[in-house]
Design a protein around this motif. Structure first.
Motif, PDB file in Angstrom:
ATOM      1  N   GLY A   5       1.015  -1.008   0.024  1.00  0.00           N
ATOM      2  CA  GLY A   5       0.065  -0.507  -0.111  1.00  0.00           C
ATOM      3  C   GLY A   5       0.757   1.290  -0.010  1.00  0.00           C
ATOM      4  O   GLY A   5       1.900   1.611   0.036  1.00  0.00           O
ATOM      5  N   CYS A   6       0.117   2.485   0.081  1.00  0.00           N
ATOM      6  CA  CYS A   6       0.951   3.448   0.019  1.00  0.00           C
ATOM      7  C   CYS A   6       0.080   4.602   1.361  1.00  0.00           C
ATOM      8  O   CYS A   6      -0.835   4.950   0.913  1.00  0.00           O
ATOM      9  CB  CYS A   6       0.721   3.801  -1.387  1.00  0.00           C
ATOM     10  N   LEU A   7       1.251   5.077   1.555  1.00  0.00           N
ATOM     11  CA  LEU A   7       0.668   5.993   2.846  1.00  0.00           C
ATOM     12  C   LEU A   7       1.563   7.244   2.525  1.00  0.00           C
ATOM     13  O   LEU A   7       2.810   8.035   2.374  1.00  0.00           O
ATOM     14  CB  LEU A   7       1.871   5.861   4.483  1.00  0.00           C
ATOM     15  N   MET A   8       0.905   8.307   2.796  1.00  0.00           N
ATOM     16  CA  MET A   8       0.684   9.902   2.554  1.00  0.00           C
ATOM     17  C   MET A   8      -0.142  10.693   3.380  1.00  0.00           C
ATOM     18  O   MET A   8      -0.383  10.740   3.862  1.00  0.00           O
ATOM     19  CB  MET A   8       0.269  10.084   1.103  1.00  0.00           C
ATOM     20  N   THR A   9       1.386  11.619   3.558  1.00  0.00           N
ATOM     21  CA  THR A   9       0.968  13.330   4.334  1.00  0.00           C
ATOM     22  C   THR A   9       1.966  14.144   3.520  1.00  0.00           C
ATOM     23  O   THR A   9       2.080  14.159   2.508  1.00  0.00           O
ATOM     24  CB  THR A   9       1.561  12.619   5.459  1.00  0.00           C
ATOM     25  N   VAL A  10       1.165  15.829   4.362  1.00  0.00           N
ATOM     26  CA  VAL A  10       1.394  16.821   3.622  1.00  0.00           C
ATOM     27  C   VAL A  10       2.178  17.556   4.779  1.00  0.00           C
ATOM     28  O   VAL A  10       1.941  17.621   5.684  1.00  0.00           O
ATOM     29  CB  VAL A  10       0.307  17.550   3.344  1.00  0.00           C
ATOM     30  N   SER A  11       3.333  17.824   3.994  1.00  0.00           N
ATOM     31  CA  SER A  11       4.625  18.831   4.056  1.00  0.00           C
ATOM     32  C   SER A  11       4.410  20.117   3.442  1.00  0.00           C
ATOM     33  O   SER A  11       3.460  20.972   2.594  1.00  0.00           O
ATOM     34  CB  SER A  11       5.687  17.794   4.314  1.00  0.00           C
ATOM     35  N   PHE A  12       5.296  20.813   3.805  1.00  0.00           N
ATOM     36  CA  PHE A  12       5.811  22.676   3.025  1.00  0.00           C
ATOM     37  C   PHE A  12       7.301  22.458   3.562  1.00  0.00           C
ATOM     38  O   PHE A  12       7.812  21.782   4.692  1.00  0.00           O
ATOM     39  CB  PHE A  12       4.944  23.487   4.056  1.00  0.00           C
ATOM     40  N   TYR A  13       8.014  23.050   2.923  1.00  0.00           N
ATOM     41  CA  TYR A  13       8.497  23.491   2.704  1.00  0.00           C
ATOM     42  C   TYR A  13       9.091  24.474   3.482  1.00  0.00           C
ATOM     43  O   TYR A  13      11.138  24.382   3.873  1.00  0.00           O
ATOM     44  CB  TYR A  13       9.280  24.897   0.813  1.00  0.00           C
ATOM     45  N   GLY A  14       8.985  24.644   4.254  1.00  0.00           N
ATOM     46  CA  GLY A  14       9.367  25.189   5.962  1.00  0.00           C
ATOM     47  C   GLY A  14      10.258  24.287   6.550  1.00  0.00           C
ATOM     48  O   GLY A  14      10.657  24.890   8.028  1.00  0.00           O
ATOM     49  N   ALA A  15       9.472  23.172   6.440  1.00  0.00           N
ATOM     50  CA  ALA A  15       9.946  22.143   7.074  1.00  0.00           C
ATOM     51  C   ALA A  15      11.713  21.995   7.060  1.00  0.00           C
ATOM     52  O   ALA A  15      12.676  21.179   7.727  1.00  0.00           O
ATOM     53  CB  ALA A  15       9.906  20.608   6.437  1.00  0.00           C
ATOM     54  N   GLU A  16      12.436  22.306   6.197  1.00  0.00           N
ATOM     55  CA  GLU A  16      13.815  22.750   5.070  1.00  0.00           C
ATOM     56  C   GLU A  16      14.166  23.188   5.293  1.00  0.00           C
ATOM     57  O   GLU A  16      15.216  23.117   6.248  1.00  0.00           O
ATOM     58  CB  GLU A  16      13.844  21.787   3.671  1.00  0.00           C
ATOM     59  N   LYS A  17      13.632  24.683   4.732  1.00  0.00           N
ATOM     60  CA  LYS A  17      14.182  25.793   5.149  1.00  0.00           C
ATOM     61  C   LYS A  17      13.201  26.849   5.919  1.00  0.00           C
ATOM     62  O   LYS A  17      12.303  26.768   5.822  1.00  0.00           O
ATOM     63  CB  LYS A  17      14.268  26.624   4.573  1.00  0.00           C
ATOM     64  N   VAL A  18      13.850  27.907   6.402  1.00  0.00           N
ATOM     65  CA  VAL A  18      13.095  28.430   7.681  1.00  0.00           C
ATOM     66  C   VAL A  18      12.463  29.789   6.507  1.00  0.00           C
ATOM     67  O   VAL A  18      12.600  30.519   5.305  1.00  0.00           O
ATOM     68  CB  VAL A  18      13.872  30.015   8.116  1.00  0.00           C
ATOM     69  N   VAL A  19      11.105  29.828   7.041  1.00  0.00           N
ATOM     70  CA  VAL A  19      10.370  30.052   6.027  1.00  0.00           C
ATOM     71  C   VAL A  19       9.600  31.280   7.600  1.00  0.00           C
ATOM     72  O   VAL A  19       8.658  31.662   8.130  1.00  0.00           O
ATOM     73  CB  VAL A  19       9.037  29.189   5.630  1.00  0.00           C
ATOM     74  N   GLN A  20       9.420  32.978   6.518  1.00  0.00           N
ATOM     75  CA  GLN A  20       8.800  34.007   7.361  1.00  0.00           C
ATOM     76  C   GLN A  20       7.319  33.395   7.662  1.00  0.00           C
ATOM     77  O   GLN A  20       6.880  33.505   7.311  1.00  0.00           O
ATOM     78  CB  GLN A  20       9.096  35.082   6.935  1.00  0.00           C
ATOM     79  N   HIS A  21       6.860  33.467   9.067  1.00  0.00           N
ATOM     80  CA  HIS A  21       5.386  33.233  10.065  1.00  0.00           C
ATOM     81  C   HIS A  21       5.450  31.826  10.158  1.00  0.00           C
ATOM     82  O   HIS A  21       4.603  31.610  10.164  1.00  0.00           O
ATOM     83  CB  HIS A  21       4.711  34.340   8.795  1.00  0.00           C
ATOM     84  N   TYR A  22       6.112  31.162   9.600  1.00  0.00           N
ATOM     85  CA  TYR A  22       6.124  29.040   9.753  1.00  0.00           C
ATOM     86  C   TYR A  22       5.978  29.131  11.034  1.00  0.00           C
ATOM     87  O   TYR A  22       5.277  27.597  11.742  1.00  0.00           O
ATOM     88  CB  TYR A  22       6.196  28.911   8.738  1.00  0.00           C
ATOM     89  N   ASN A  23       6.867  29.741  11.600  1.00  0.00           N
ATOM     90  CA  ASN A  23       7.273  29.129  13.523  1.00  0.00           C
ATOM     91  C   ASN A  23       6.927  28.037  13.469  1.00  0.00           C
ATOM     92  O   ASN A  23       8.425  27.323  12.895  1.00  0.00           O
ATOM     93  CB  ASN A  23       6.124  30.387  13.857  1.00  0.00           C
ATOM     94  N   LEU A  24       6.386  27.854  14.354  1.00  0.00           N
ATOM     95  CA  LEU A  24       6.317  26.515  15.395  1.00  0.00           C
ATOM     96  C   LEU A  24       5.837  25.275  14.108  1.00  0.00           C
ATOM     97  O   LEU A  24       6.265  24.163  14.130  1.00  0.00           O
ATOM     98  CB  LEU A  24       5.398  26.015  16.455  1.00  0.00           C
ATOM     99  N   MET A  25       5.027  25.432  13.237  1.00  0.00           N
ATOM    100  CA  MET A  25       5.120  24.205  12.443  1.00  0.00           C
ATOM    101  C   MET A  25       6.232  23.905  11.450  1.00  0.00           C
ATOM    102  O   MET A  25       6.182  22.671  11.091  1.00  0.00           O
ATOM    103  CB  MET A  25       4.151  24.921  10.877  1.00  0.00           C
ATOM    104  N   GLY A  26       7.358  24.548  11.729  1.00  0.00           N
ATOM    105  CA  GLY A  26       8.622  23.970  10.447  1.00  0.00           C
ATOM    106  C   GLY A  26       9.731  22.498  11.582  1.00  0.00           C
ATOM    107  O   GLY A  26       9.429  22.428  10.595  1.00  0.00           O
ATOM    108  N   PRO A  27       9.685  23.113  13.228  1.00  0.00           N
ATOM    109  CA  PRO A  27      10.121  21.875  13.124  1.00  0.00           C
ATOM    110  C   PRO A  27       9.126  21.277  13.357  1.00  0.00           C
ATOM    111  O   PRO A  27      10.003  19.480  13.262  1.00  0.00           O
ATOM    112  CB  PRO A  27      10.535  22.177  14.557  1.00  0.00           C
ATOM    113  N   VAL A  28       7.391  21.323  13.131  1.00  0.00           N
ATOM    114  CA  VAL A  28       7.142  19.881  12.817  1.00  0.00           C
ATOM    115  C   VAL A  28       6.612  19.245  12.316  1.00  0.00           C
ATOM    116  O   VAL A  28       6.964  18.258  11.551  1.00  0.00           O
ATOM    117  CB  VAL A  28       5.263  20.292  13.717  1.00  0.00           C
TER     118      VAL A  28
END
Length: 256
Positions: A140-163
């Motif tokens: 099977g296949c498991l998929m989730t949704v992330s964002f570039y703020g996980a890899e680089k600092v994105v202004q105002h993404y704040n706590l969701m970056g480390p998460v």
């Protein structure tokens, strides 16, 4: 190519017709998949159920991962009705507003823990519950949704970056652990777009405009374009791909 006819999948995270989860669900259904859909609670049900009916979802059940037993009940229903599961899309995230709008260094212990539990650990829990059902399906296949703020600092993404960084790391570890059972794991990383969840970010309008200006295509992606990636990843054509962070961002992530 990329037909999902005969495949059965769970979509978690539809809030309204602008949700990433809904755009993905539409594309998955369009390619023939049978769907199970969840809604957060009784308040959300009137907004989600009509969408689920339009998708001809065979299973429509509540799921608040913060409520003990609710997630397990979803998988119990899938086991009783289908006996197996071919794919899963996890598209939920949460952080208390005061922690989300503040500096990471000022985040509260409880707020950080809530954000990590809902946005990251719930995916791990879903993987554990899906594992036996996907084994019965032969993989099977498991998929989730992330964002570039996980890899680089994105202004105002704040706590969701480390998460989100933890979510992407979890994706790789789950892929390694479940690979021998032919269970593939991916994180889809869209560019910024206006959804109910994203609108909770501080100064989100400016983030959208920066993304539009920065991306080589100078436009924002759509939920259905994100869904097209989900279709590919869930399909048999992606059988040799796992542990990836799949960017759907018009090139936003390649620019300085």
């Amino acid at each position: 190519m990329f037909s999902l006819t005969g495949k059965r999948g769970l979509v978690v995270g539809i809030a309204n017709d602008r949700s990433i989860a809904y755009g993905c669900a539409r594309q998955l259904r369009r390619q023939g998949a049978d769907l199970a859909v969840t809604y957060l609670n009784a308040k959300a049900e009137p907004h989600v159920r009509p969408l689920a009916e339009g998708l001809e979802a065979e299973i429509v059940v509540p799921c608040d991962v913060r409520e003990p037993g609710q997630l397990e009940a979803v998988f119990d229903e899938i086991e009783a009705r289908w006996g197996r599961l071919d794919f899963l899309l996890h598209s939920i995230a949460y952080a208390p507003k005061e922690d989300l709008h503040g500096r990471v260094v000022d985040s509260s212990q409880s707020g950080f823990a809530q954000a990590m539990d809902v946005s990251c650990h719930s995916f791990i829990r879903m993987a554990r519950l899906a594992e036996p059902l996907m084994e019965r399906a032969g993989g099977g296949c498991l998929m989730t949704v992330s964002f570039y703020g996980a890899e680089k600092v994105v202004q105002h993404y704040n706590l969701m970056g480390p998460v989100k960084a933890a979510l992407e790391a979890s994706t790789r570890y789950l892929a390694a652990e479940l690979g021998e059972k032919r269970i593939r794991v991916h994180a889809i990383s869209p560019g910024p777009l206006l959804t109910r969840a994203a609108s909770g970010l501080d100064r989100f309008d400016s983030l959208l405009e920066r993304a539009r200006a920065r991306a080589p295509e100078h436009r924002l992606v759509t939920t259905e374009e994100i869904g097209a990636m989900a279709v590919y990843l869930a399909s048999d054509e992606a059988a040799t791909s796992t542990g990836t962070i799949a960017f759907v961002d018009g090139g936003y992530s390649i620019m300085d």
